[in-house]
Motif scaffolding. Sequence first.
Motif, short mmCIF file in Angstrom:
data_model
loop_
_atom_site.label_atom_id
_atom_site.label_comp_id
_atom_site.label_asym_id
_atom_site.label_seq_id
_atom_site.Cartn_x
_atom_site.Cartn_y
_atom_site.Cartn_z
N MET A 189 0.83 -1.20 0.00
CA MET A 189 0.00 0.00 0.00
C MET A 189 0.87 1.25 0.00
N SER A 190 2.01 1.20 0.67
CA SER A 190 2.90 2.36 0.71
C SER A 190 3.52 2.65 -0.66
N LEU A 191 3.49 1.69 -1.56
CA LEU A 191 4.01 1.88 -2.91
C LEU A 191 2.94 2.34 -3.89
N ASN A 192 1.72 2.35 -3.45
CA ASN A 192 0.59 2.72 -4.31
C ASN A 192 0.52 4.24 -4.43
N ARG A 193 1.38 4.78 -5.28
CA ARG A 193 1.52 6.23 -5.46
C ARG A 193 1.60 6.55 -6.95
N PRO A 194 1.33 7.80 -7.29
CA PRO A 194 1.43 8.18 -8.70
C PRO A 194 2.85 8.01 -9.27
N VAL B 17 6.53 -6.64 -6.73
CA VAL B 17 7.24 -5.37 -6.54
C VAL B 17 8.48 -5.35 -7.41
N GLU B 18 8.80 -4.18 -7.92
CA GLU B 18 10.04 -3.98 -8.67
C GLU B 18 10.88 -2.91 -7.99
N VAL B 19 12.18 -3.14 -8.00
CA VAL B 19 13.13 -2.16 -7.50
C VAL B 19 13.94 -1.70 -8.71
N ALA B 20 13.95 -0.39 -8.95
CA ALA B 20 14.65 0.14 -10.12
C ALA B 20 15.59 1.25 -9.69
N SER C 155 8.23 0.12 -6.99
CA SER C 155 6.91 0.19 -7.61
C SER C 155 6.24 -1.17 -7.60
N LEU C 156 4.93 -1.13 -7.65
CA LEU C 156 4.14 -2.34 -7.78
C LEU C 156 4.14 -2.77 -9.25
N THR C 157 4.20 -4.05 -9.48
CA THR C 157 4.02 -4.58 -10.83
C THR C 157 2.51 -4.65 -11.09
N ALA C 158 2.13 -5.01 -12.30
CA ALA C 158 0.71 -5.20 -12.61
C ALA C 158 0.11 -6.27 -11.70
N GLU C 159 0.90 -7.33 -11.44
CA GLU C 159 0.42 -8.40 -10.55
C GLU C 159 0.27 -7.88 -9.13
N GLY C 160 1.20 -7.03 -8.71
CA GLY C 160 1.13 -6.44 -7.38
C GLY C 160 -0.08 -5.53 -7.23
#
Length: 148
Positions: free
Chosen positions: A53-58, A90-93, A105-110
């Motif tokens: 949820m903390s990654l759910n950002r624009p 989740v992806e780390v870039a 960021s969340l992936t589409a699956e996330g």
Amino acid sequence: MSKPSQVPYDVTILVRDTCLCLHVQRAARSLARRFDEAFRPLGLTHGQFSLMMSLNRPEPPKISDVSQLLAMDRTTLTANLKPLERRGMVEVAVDKNDRRGRRLSLTAEGESLLKEATPIWIAAHAQIEKALGEGMPETLRGALMKLS
């Protein structure tokens, strides 16, 4: 035969009955168990839900921003990210603006899993707030925010 204690037993009782840290820890563990049970069908823990949820950002946040929000050190956050990365949630870039930094960021699956988990959180949270009684959730949140 019991050994004499250097700390009187009445102090033990005082700590048991009044220690804010102890009571907050006990409440946190109880809440964690409730949410873990609710999320179990999705293979999620309460901590993973909060992290996602903390990654759910624009825009993908920096690791340091997520670490601060969740009150976790970076090492703990990185360890908690690993299972979600392995599951493809989740992806780390590398941060485009600072090659030393990382963005999460969340992936589409996330995003799909988070969408599925959100109604579960809403229902479980509503049950807990109802059990606390009218006005108590706001009072509790306010008190906890003052502490943090």
